[in-house]
Design an enzyme around this catalytic site. Structure first.
Site, mmCIF file in Angstrom:
data_model
loop_
_atom_site.group_PDB
_atom_site.id
_atom_site.type_symbol
_atom_site.label_atom_id
_atom_site.label_comp_id
_atom_site.label_asym_id
_atom_site.label_seq_id
_atom_site.Cartn_x
_atom_site.Cartn_y
_atom_site.Cartn_z
ATOM 1 N N SER A 77 25.541 3.450 4.460
ATOM 2 C CA SER A 77 25.562 2.045 4.915
ATOM 3 C C SER A 77 25.684 1.990 6.439
ATOM 4 O O SER A 77 25.314 2.930 7.136
ATOM 5 C CB SER A 77 26.743 1.314 4.262
ATOM 6 O OG SER A 77 27.971 1.862 4.711
ATOM 7 N N GLU B 54 24.386 14.333 -0.997
ATOM 8 C CA GLU B 54 23.601 15.334 -0.278
ATOM 9 C C GLU B 54 23.733 16.706 -0.947
ATOM 10 O O GLU B 54 24.628 16.945 -1.747
ATOM 11 C CB GLU B 54 24.084 15.442 1.175
ATOM 12 C CG GLU B 54 23.993 14.153 1.950
ATOM 13 C CD GLU B 54 24.976 13.083 1.491
ATOM 14 O OE1 GLU B 54 26.154 13.407 1.276
ATOM 15 O OE2 GLU B 54 24.539 11.930 1.310
ATOM 16 N N ASN C 226 35.897 11.560 0.723
ATOM 17 C CA ASN C 226 35.674 12.897 0.134
ATOM 18 C C ASN C 226 35.178 13.837 1.215
ATOM 19 O O ASN C 226 34.667 13.396 2.240
ATOM 20 C CB ASN C 226 34.621 12.814 -0.987
ATOM 21 C CG ASN C 226 33.307 12.208 -0.496
ATOM 22 O OD1 ASN C 226 33.184 10.996 -0.342
ATOM 23 N ND2 ASN C 226 32.345 13.066 -0.220
#
Ligand code: HPA
Length: 182
Positions: A120, A101, A143
């Site tokens: 997912s 993103e 992350n």
């Protein structure tokens, strides 16, 4: 996944336990942390039930108001507590990817109520609910999402983050699956 999930349901499977990697939008959920999915945001606005997989009957209008089974979630939280593993509930935002993103998208998702973002889980949950399966989903934060750390996002970076929480995730998963009612 439509054929796979429908086959599992036909074979008698009743619970789908999912795992995923995700980026965190919450400063308190750092890489290596685990989140129990309590709800989702279908940002992609895609449905695996459009077309043949959904069929033509009214069953395709699936209720997702309790998509992530409340009783299974309570069980998972209790197991985590017993093992001393930190587990928080949150909202999983599904994006198509495969690109990560932008920081602006992450700020927007945060405002929309997302706790983590990933590529997912959501289509599988929709298919599973359509097939009548109960769903439990765990997400491992690999992350901090774009703009929330100085690190450059990459697949390798996500894999390294997964290593950080992998052992804890495995212990929790084994115990959660072991605690499921037969
Ligand atoms: N964004 C989307 N999907 C992901 C991320 C992310 O930051 N990390 C792991 N899967």
């Amino acid at each position: 996944m439509a054929g796979a999930i429908r086959s599992l349901a036909a074979a008698g499977l009743r619970v789908l336990v999912q795992t995923s990697a995700a980026g965190s939008l919450d400063e308190a959920l750092r890489p290596g942390a685990l989140m129990l999915v309590a709800d989702h945001l279908n940002i992609a606005q895609r449905s695996p039930l459009v077309g043949a997989a959904g069929g033509a009957d009214e069953r395709r209008f699936v209720d997702l108001s309790r998509a992530y089974d409340p009783a299974l979630r309570a069980q998972a939280l209790a197991v985590a507590h017993r093992l001393g593993i930190a587990l928080r509930e949150g909202v999983y935002a599904w994006v198509l990817g495969p690109q990560f993103e932008t920081p602006a998208e992450i700020r927007w998702l945060r405002g929309a109520g997302a706790t983590v973002v990933g590529m997912s889980t959501v289509p599988e949950t929709i298919l599973a609910r359509h097939a009548g399966l109960r769903v439990l989903a765990l997400s491992l934060v690999t992350n901090m999402a774009a703009g929330l750390s100085d690190e450059t996002l990459s697949h390798a970076h996500t894999l390294a983050g997964a290593q950080a929480g992998g052992e804890r995730a495995q212990r929790l998963l084994e115990a959660v699956v072991g605690a499921l009612e037969p």
